[in-house]
Design a protein around this motif. Structure first.
Motif, PDB file in Angstrom:
ATOM      1  N   TRP A   9       0.885  -1.295   0.069  1.00 41.54           N
ATOM      2  CA  TRP A   9      -0.190   0.032  -0.139  1.00 41.54           C
ATOM      3  C   TRP A   9       0.887   1.206  -0.020  1.00 41.54           C
ATOM      4  O   TRP A   9       0.519   2.414  -0.409  1.00 41.54           O
ATOM      5  CB  TRP A   9      -0.915   0.047   1.076  1.00 41.54           C
ATOM      6  CG  TRP A   9      -0.368   0.204   2.493  1.00 41.54           C
ATOM      7  CD1 TRP A   9       0.165  -0.885   3.273  1.00 41.54           C
ATOM      8  CD2 TRP A   9       0.198   1.439   3.179  1.00 41.54           C
ATOM      9  NE1 TRP A   9       0.872  -0.450   4.586  1.00 41.54           N
ATOM     10  CE2 TRP A   9       0.724   0.837   4.328  1.00 41.54           C
ATOM     11  CE3 TRP A   9      -0.023   2.732   3.135  1.00 41.54           C
ATOM     12  CZ2 TRP A   9       1.368   1.829   5.177  1.00 41.54           C
ATOM     13  CZ3 TRP A   9       0.718   3.545   3.701  1.00 41.54           C
ATOM     14  CH2 TRP A   9       1.342   3.210   4.857  1.00 41.54           C
ATOM     15  N   TYR A  10       1.998   1.128   0.383  1.00 40.72           N
ATOM     16  CA  TYR A  10       2.885   2.427   0.593  1.00 40.72           C
ATOM     17  C   TYR A  10       3.567   2.886  -0.537  1.00 40.72           C
ATOM     18  O   TYR A  10       4.374   3.642  -0.506  1.00 40.72           O
ATOM     19  CB  TYR A  10       3.945   2.466   1.895  1.00 40.72           C
ATOM     20  CG  TYR A  10       4.531   0.861   1.858  1.00 40.72           C
ATOM     21  CD1 TYR A  10       5.893   0.995   1.169  1.00 40.72           C
ATOM     22  CD2 TYR A  10       4.090  -0.081   2.622  1.00 40.72           C
ATOM     23  CE1 TYR A  10       6.682  -0.134   1.042  1.00 40.72           C
ATOM     24  CE2 TYR A  10       5.061  -1.234   2.497  1.00 40.72           C
ATOM     25  CZ  TYR A  10       6.068  -1.044   1.534  1.00 40.72           C
ATOM     26  OH  TYR A  10       6.781  -2.393   1.683  1.00 40.72           O
ATOM     27  N   MET A  11       3.715   1.723  -1.451  1.00 39.53           N
ATOM     28  CA  MET A  11       4.453   2.080  -2.781  1.00 39.53           C
ATOM     29  C   MET A  11       4.060   3.340  -3.504  1.00 39.53           C
ATOM     30  O   MET A  11       5.114   4.160  -3.827  1.00 39.53           O
ATOM     31  CB  MET A  11       4.314   0.770  -3.689  1.00 39.53           C
ATOM     32  CG  MET A  11       5.147  -0.206  -2.936  1.00 39.53           C
ATOM     33  SD  MET A  11       5.133  -1.729  -4.089  1.00 39.53           S
ATOM     34  CE  MET A  11       6.287  -2.581  -3.551  1.00 39.53           C
ATOM     35  N   PRO A  12       2.933   3.608  -3.745  1.00 38.93           N
ATOM     36  CA  PRO A  12       2.544   4.926  -4.523  1.00 38.93           C
ATOM     37  C   PRO A  12       2.551   6.156  -3.566  1.00 38.93           C
ATOM     38  O   PRO A  12       2.358   7.189  -4.245  1.00 38.93           O
ATOM     39  CB  PRO A  12       1.312   4.421  -5.048  1.00 38.93           C
ATOM     40  CG  PRO A  12       0.697   3.748  -4.237  1.00 38.93           C
ATOM     41  CD  PRO A  12       1.879   2.697  -3.659  1.00 38.93           C
ATOM     42  N   VAL A  15      -5.896  -2.320  -6.810  1.00 38.84           N
ATOM     43  CA  VAL A  15      -6.223  -1.092  -6.010  1.00 38.84           C
ATOM     44  C   VAL A  15      -5.003  -0.365  -5.891  1.00 38.84           C
ATOM     45  O   VAL A  15      -4.886   1.062  -6.011  1.00 38.84           O
ATOM     46  CB  VAL A  15      -6.860  -1.611  -4.703  1.00 38.84           C
ATOM     47  CG1 VAL A  15      -6.873  -0.346  -3.736  1.00 38.84           C
ATOM     48  CG2 VAL A  15      -8.275  -2.240  -4.900  1.00 38.84           C
ATOM     49  N   VAL A  16      -3.848  -1.079  -5.405  1.00 39.05           N
ATOM     50  CA  VAL A  16      -2.746  -0.081  -5.334  1.00 39.05           C
ATOM     51  C   VAL A  16      -2.192   0.439  -6.495  1.00 39.05           C
ATOM     52  O   VAL A  16      -1.688   1.451  -6.461  1.00 39.05           O
ATOM     53  CB  VAL A  16      -1.594  -1.248  -4.661  1.00 39.05           C
ATOM     54  CG1 VAL A  16      -0.113  -0.511  -4.678  1.00 39.05           C
ATOM     55  CG2 VAL A  16      -1.882  -1.553  -3.345  1.00 39.05           C
ATOM     56  N   ALA A  17      -2.399  -0.350  -7.628  1.00 40.82           N
ATOM     57  CA  ALA A  17      -1.788   0.206  -9.139  1.00 40.82           C
ATOM     58  C   ALA A  17      -2.866   1.315  -9.545  1.00 40.82           C
ATOM     59  O   ALA A  17      -2.199   2.318  -9.922  1.00 40.82           O
ATOM     60  CB  ALA A  17      -1.901  -0.736  -9.815  1.00 40.82           C
ATOM     61  N   LEU A  18      -4.081   1.493  -9.084  1.00 37.27           N
ATOM     62  CA  LEU A  18      -4.756   2.344  -9.158  1.00 37.27           C
ATOM     63  C   LEU A  18      -4.738   3.653  -8.421  1.00 37.27           C
ATOM     64  O   LEU A  18      -4.505   4.635  -9.067  1.00 37.27           O
ATOM     65  CB  LEU A  18      -6.401   2.206  -9.200  1.00 37.27           C
ATOM     66  CG  LEU A  18      -6.941   1.106 -10.352  1.00 37.27           C
ATOM     67  CD1 LEU A  18      -8.319   0.630  -9.963  1.00 37.27           C
ATOM     68  CD2 LEU A  18      -7.007   1.914 -11.427  1.00 37.27           C
ATOM     69  N   VAL A  19      -4.104   3.448  -7.409  1.00 37.93           N
ATOM     70  CA  VAL A  19      -3.812   4.708  -6.250  1.00 37.93           C
ATOM     71  C   VAL A  19      -2.565   5.305  -6.868  1.00 37.93           C
ATOM     72  O   VAL A  19      -2.453   6.475  -6.732  1.00 37.93           O
ATOM     73  CB  VAL A  19      -3.717   4.155  -4.987  1.00 37.93           C
ATOM     74  CG1 VAL A  19      -3.254   5.086  -4.103  1.00 37.93           C
ATOM     75  CG2 VAL A  19      -5.186   3.729  -4.310  1.00 37.93           C
ATOM     76  N   TRP A  40       1.951   2.748 -13.729  1.00 42.40           N
ATOM     77  CA  TRP A  40       0.699   2.150 -12.736  1.00 42.40           C
ATOM     78  C   TRP A  40      -0.529   1.775 -13.358  1.00 42.40           C
ATOM     79  O   TRP A  40      -1.139   0.642 -13.067  1.00 42.40           O
ATOM     80  CB  TRP A  40       0.574   3.225 -11.889  1.00 42.40           C
ATOM     81  CG  TRP A  40       1.581   3.412 -10.843  1.00 42.40           C
ATOM     82  CD1 TRP A  40       2.410   4.480 -10.467  1.00 42.40           C
ATOM     83  CD2 TRP A  40       1.721   2.538  -9.702  1.00 42.40           C
ATOM     84  NE1 TRP A  40       3.238   4.198  -9.355  1.00 42.40           N
ATOM     85  CE2 TRP A  40       3.058   3.013  -9.075  1.00 42.40           C
ATOM     86  CE3 TRP A  40       1.522   1.259  -9.150  1.00 42.40           C
ATOM     87  CZ2 TRP A  40       3.376   2.265  -7.814  1.00 42.40           C
ATOM     88  CZ3 TRP A  40       2.024   0.499  -8.222  1.00 42.40           C
ATOM     89  CH2 TRP A  40       2.915   1.167  -7.615  1.00 42.40           C
ATOM     90  N   ALA A  41      -1.030   2.568 -14.528  1.00 42.46           N
ATOM     91  CA  ALA A  41      -2.233   2.384 -15.084  1.00 42.46           C
ATOM     92  C   ALA A  41      -2.052   0.887 -15.975  1.00 42.46           C
ATOM     93  O   ALA A  41      -3.096   0.237 -15.927  1.00 42.46           O
ATOM     94  CB  ALA A  41      -2.695   3.254 -16.229  1.00 42.46           C
TER      95      ALA A  41
END
Length: 147
Positions: free
Chosen positions: A33-36, A114-118, A92-93
């Motif tokens: 979760w913290y990657m983006p 979810v993480v990639a969309l964020v 990311w997209a």
């Protein structure tokens, strides 16, 4: 900064991201979760800096004038953010597009999507903050110049 160039960078990186992820998705570690988050923090900091810089350039609130080197460095930061944020949002997209297509097959794909969309949203915010900061660096027109 040309918006069509940023759009082309986004689309090209999205295609590259999808192709790469589709070939190596099983070999890469799970997204956290913290990657983006760093892109979102940079976008927020850059946008707030743009608001303060714009007020100083337009001589609002009695602020002191902007040193030209500060404006030049802000412009360089704006350009770098735009040219980094757009392809990063595309990557990311592309990741989100492939992971989203694997929802029925892989259990980890939902969380990765979810993480990639964020990440795509935060990276796009970074690119938009770069465009905003570039606009903030513009000197207002002098009404006397029209004469």
């Amino acid at each position: 900064m040309n918006r069509s160039t940023l759009g082309a960078l986004f689309v090209g990186a999205a295609v590259i991201g999808w192709v790469v992820v589709s070939n190596v998705y099983g070999d890469i570690p799970r997204l956290r979760w913290y990657m983006p988050v760093w892109a979102g923090i940079l976008a927020l900091a850059e946008a707030s800096f743009g608001v303060r810089l714009r007020a100083r350039i337009q001589h609002r609130r009695g602020d002191e004038r902007v040193d030209p080197i500060v404006a030049a460095r802000a412009l360089a930061l704006a350009r770098a953010s735009g040219y980094l944020g757009a392809p990063l949002a595309g990557l990311w997209a592309g990741f989100a597009a492939y992971a989203g297509s694997q929802w029925g097959t892989l259990a980890v794909a939902k969380a990765d999507t979810v993480v990639a969309l964020v990440g795509a949203v935060f990276a796009a915010a970074l690119a938009l903050a770069g465009v905003w900061l570039e606009q903030c660096c513009r000197v207002p027109r002098d009404p006397d110049d029209d004469r």
